[in-house]
Each structure stands twice: as structure tokens, then as C-alpha cells.
Enzyme design. Structure first.
Site, PDB file in Angstrom:
ATOM      1  N   GLY A 164       1.033  -1.042   0.069  1.00  0.00           N
ATOM      2  CA  GLY A 164       0.004   0.148  -0.101  1.00  0.00           C
ATOM      3  C   GLY A 164       0.748   1.198   0.128  1.00  0.00           C
ATOM      4  O   GLY A 164       1.953   1.304  -0.286  1.00  0.00           O
TER       5      GLY A 164
ATOM      6  N   ILE B 180      -6.947  -3.667   0.845  1.00  0.00           N
ATOM      7  CA  ILE B 180      -8.433  -4.186   0.913  1.00  0.00           C
ATOM      8  C   ILE B 180      -8.968  -2.579   0.850  1.00  0.00           C
ATOM      9  O   ILE B 180      -9.944  -2.330   0.965  1.00  0.00           O
ATOM     10  CB  ILE B 180      -9.082  -4.613   2.000  1.00  0.00           C
ATOM     11  CG1 ILE B 180      -8.725  -4.309   3.277  1.00  0.00           C
ATOM     12  CG2 ILE B 180      -8.226  -6.385   1.942  1.00  0.00           C
ATOM     13  CD1 ILE B 180      -9.293  -4.987   4.639  1.00  0.00           C
ATOM     14  N   ASP B 181      -8.210  -1.494   1.438  1.00  0.00           N
ATOM     15  CA  ASP B 181      -8.843  -0.244   1.934  1.00  0.00           C
ATOM     16  C   ASP B 181      -9.103   0.588   0.426  1.00  0.00           C
ATOM     17  O   ASP B 181      -9.599   1.523   0.878  1.00  0.00           O
ATOM     18  CB  ASP B 181      -7.485   0.588   2.648  1.00  0.00           C
ATOM     19  CG  ASP B 181      -7.270  -0.023   3.857  1.00  0.00           C
ATOM     20  OD1 ASP B 181      -6.279   0.074   4.344  1.00  0.00           O
ATOM     21  OD2 ASP B 181      -8.131  -0.986   4.351  1.00  0.00           O
TER      22      ASP B 181
ATOM     23  N   ARG C   5     -34.485  -5.074  15.085  1.00  0.00           N
ATOM     24  CA  ARG C   5     -33.284  -4.560  15.656  1.00  0.00           C
ATOM     25  C   ARG C   5     -32.512  -3.635  14.647  1.00  0.00           C
ATOM     26  O   ARG C   5     -32.631  -3.681  13.579  1.00  0.00           O
ATOM     27  CB  ARG C   5     -32.408  -5.566  16.100  1.00  0.00           C
ATOM     28  CG  ARG C   5     -32.847  -6.316  17.356  1.00  0.00           C
ATOM     29  CD  ARG C   5     -31.842  -7.324  17.839  1.00  0.00           C
ATOM     30  NE  ARG C   5     -32.342  -7.769  19.179  1.00  0.00           N
ATOM     31  CZ  ARG C   5     -31.722  -9.048  19.504  1.00  0.00           C
ATOM     32  NH1 ARG C   5     -30.659  -9.614  18.731  1.00  0.00           N
ATOM     33  NH2 ARG C   5     -31.879  -9.456  20.702  1.00  0.00           N
TER      34      ARG C   5
END
Ligand code: F6P
Length: 378
Positions: free
Chosen positions: A115, A139-140, A175
């Protein structure tokens, strides 16, 4: 060109092995030997590497998560943390040893899979005369100058599956289900998964949220008879006039202190329950987004990146990052990738100095989310 080497640095991402496979197969198909440093920059420092023989390596790699040659995590050869016998700590520039190892081993090119922090080190090595070619991994999806990094689509697929599962239990029990996802300082995973999973709220680091807007959106659904909601929270999300939920972690030899994220989802869940009166539960997806087999998209993207990287090496084009721009594989100077972060000596990923690609308000994913009525906390 006779010999090339690969190293992996930073958090793993689905697609690493398909990149390693593509570089190795392209090399071998051109009579070039391929090697891999074990555990990234640590392996380069220790001169610890293996032969990546095409036949052995490519068998069963295309669908295998992780990295067959490991990875270093935040090992910074230009700023290497050494703990002395007396317990004192000092930081040393060990890049000369790395450069000498590459020369002694006769590697004609070093491929850096990583990265923003990895590609900063790659650029610094390039300045020192090393033939380097980077491949954008995370993955970011926050590496500068490319539209997408490998690993991102798989992480979004995992998060989307989680949202689909949370939908049924949220609806059954009336919920609010909060899902905390990764992404560091960028909200790409949260935004992508929110659109793909049909979430009602998505909170990303780039938009400090107003909890009242979140509560309003949930109450509006309630009043319309929708007695459940799905809220996706990026680990780096923060309230307006507040800070992200972080702590400082010391993650081992050769690394510095790094900022880690924890608790963003729980924090939002507690406030939603307090202000809406609805039972609210948080699920933190964590490392499930990094593990397992890459989806087909990432296998194809990784294969393209790896093959192109090897083509660039054979063409003698070094000091570049392979990128994906406007639907095509391309390359760009590592100088452009590091942006204003010009000081030699790698930087910790995601810090104020590193050049990361954040979600911008004019991005089509933001516009689509708003068109769909997904509340972004603002
Ligand atoms: O950069 C990928 C990533 O998974 C981030 O999304 C996350 O914040 C970080 O790595 C976790 O790092 P570590 O593996 O050191 O806990």
C-alpha cells in the site's frame, strides 16, 4: 534481464498470490528466473529468499488467500526500530544493506506489493538506484493514482455477505444492526458494502457524522413501519467535533508505534440504542475482510497487475507503480504516488504525511448512496 524478486509488505489482501503467480509465469515464459523475499522487507534485510519456480508456484495459487512468501508489517528499512540489550530503542537506516543484498543476489528488478507505506519505501529505493516496480495492494482501496487496488472487491464482497445476513436477523427481531468494517482512514469499503448490501446508514471517516441525523433516519424508517435498520460504520469514522476511536499499538521489532482503530461500531451502536430506544447490536467484521479466496474480479485484476509489472520490467521501465485508470491497466511514476511526501525514509501508512486516496464528495459512489437515500451522517 535474468533474475527478478518480489516482496510483500503491509496487511495481506486477497489477490496477493495471483499477483505473485502472474509475475512468476510471465517471467518464466520469457526465460527469466523469479524469486520471493520471505516476510517482505524483513526478508530483504536478512537476504532470505526462495525460488518461485513457475510449475510449483502457480499450481493452486490463483484462488489462495494470503501470501506464499509472507509479508512484513510496517517494517521500515529506512527507519528500522532496534531494541538494544539494555532495553533502549533506536531507529536506524538499514537501506544500504538491502540495496547491497539486491546487488549481490543479481536481481535485475524488485517488485513491491503493498500500500501507501510500501510504495513510499519503493520510491525511496528507486531514488537510491534500485530497479523497482510497485503493485498497489490493499483492501482499503486508498493507494494514490489508481482507481482500484487488488483486495478491495473481495473485502466488499465479504462485507456485503455480512450485511445480507444481518438483514434477516435485524428484520426478525426488529433491531438495528451495526456492522463495523475496515478501511483505515478511507471509507471505500463501508460505502461500497452499504450500496451493495442495501444498508440504510453508512458512516465513513471522510464525513464526520452527526448522530442526530443517524437517529432521525432510523426513526423515519420506524415510523414508516420498517422496524429494523442496517448501519455500516468504517473503523475510522468519527463524530462531528470528535475523534476516531483509536489506540497506539507497538507491533514489534523493526516497526514504530502505529495507530490502530477499535470501537467505532460499538460507539455508534450504543448511541443509537440510547436515542432510539431500539435494541441495537454491533458486529465487527475485522480480518474476515482480509482472509480467504479472492473473488473473480480480484483474480483478474491481480493477474493483469502482475503480468503488466513483469512486462514493464522487461521493457526497462522502473520507478513506477502499475495502476488501473479509466478501465485500463497503466503505470505511473512512484514520484506521483508519494505526492508531497518527498523526505527519504518511509512513512507509516495512513499518517498525515502519507499520500492516500480518500473518498471525495463528488465521487459517484457518494452520489449514488445519497440518491438511494442512504444516510451518510450529515
Ligand atoms: O490496511 C489494511 C488493514 O486491514 C486496515 O483496513 C486495518 O486498519 C489494518 O490493516 C489492520 O492492520 P493490522 O493487520 O496491523 O492489525
Amino acid at each position: 534481464m535474468k533474475k527478478v524478486a518480489i516482496l510483500v509488505n503491509g496487511g495481506d489482501a486477497p489477490g496477493l498470490n495471483p499477483v505473485i503467480r502472474a509475475i512468476t509465469k510471465t517471467a518464466e515464459n520469457n526465460g527469466i528466473e523469479c524469486y520471493g523475499f520471505i516476510d517482505g522487507f524483513q526478508g530483504l534485510l536478512d537476504n532470505n529468499y526462495i525460488r518461485l519456480d513457475g510449475q510449483k508456484v502457480s499450481a493452486g495459487l490463483i484462488d489462495k488467500g494470503g501470501s506464499i512468501i509472507g509479508s512484513s508489517l510496517n517494517t521500515i528499512i529506512f527507519h528500522y526500530k532496534v531494541t538494544n540489550p539494555d532495553g533502549s530503542v533506536e531507529y536506524k537506516d538499514l537501506s544500504d544493506k538491502c540495496i547491497q543484498n539486491i546487488k549481490d543476489d543479481g536481481f535485475d528488478c524488485l517488485f513491491t506489493l503493498g500500500g501507501d507505506s510500501t510504495q513510499k519505501s519503493a520510491r525511496d529505493l528507486a531514488i537510491r538506484g534500485v530497479n523497482v516496480i510497485g503493485v498497489p495492494k490493499t483492501i482499503d482501496n486508498d493507494v494514490a493514482c489508481t482507481d482500484i487496488t487488488f483486495g478491495y472487491e473481495t473485502a466488499v464482497a465479504v462485507a456485503t455477505d455480512a450485511i445480507d445476513r444481518l438483514h434477516t436477523t435485524a428484520e426478525t427481531h426488529h433491531r438495528v444492526m451495526v456492522l463495523e468494517v475496515m478501511g483505515r482512514f478511507a471509507g471505500w469499503i463501508a460505502l461500497g458494502a452499504a450500496v451493495a448490501g442495501g444498508a440504510d446508514v453508512a458512516l465513513i471517516p471522510e464525513i464526520p457524522y452527526d448522530i442526530n441525523k443517524v437517529v432521525e433516519a432510523i426513526n423515519k424508517r420506524n415510523n414508516a413501519g420498517k422496524k429494523f435498520s442496517i448501519v455500516v460504520v468504517s473503523e475510522g469514522a468519527m463524530p462531528k467535533n470528535g475523534e476516531a476511536s483509536t489506540y497506539e499499538a507497538n507491533i514489534g521489532e523493526g516497526t514504530g508505534i502505529v495507530t490502530k482503530f477499535a470501537g467505532a461500531g460499538d460507539r455508534v451502536a450504543k448511541e443509537i440504542e440510547k436515542y432510539t430506544g431500539m435494541v441495537t447490536r454491533c458486529t465487527t467484521l475485522g480480518y474476515l475482510q482480509r482472509g480467504g479466496s479472492p473473488v473473480a474480479y480480484d483474480r483478474i485484476l491481480s493477474s493483469k497487475y502482475g503480468a503488466r509489472a513483469m512486462e514493464l520490467a522487461m521493457a526497462g521501465k522502473f520507478g513506477v507503480l502499475t495502476i488501473y485508470k479509466n478501465g485500463k491497466i497503466d503505470d505511473i511514476s512512484l514520484e506521483d504516488v508519494v505526492g508531497n511526501n518527498k523526505k527519504i525514509g518511509a512513512v507509516e501508512g495512513g499518517t498525515k504525511d502519507s499520500n492516500v486516496r480518500l473518498v471525495t464528495m463528488d465521487d459517484e459512489l457518494v452520489k449514488t448512496a445519497r440518491d438511494l437515500g442512504i444516510c451518510l451522517g450529515d
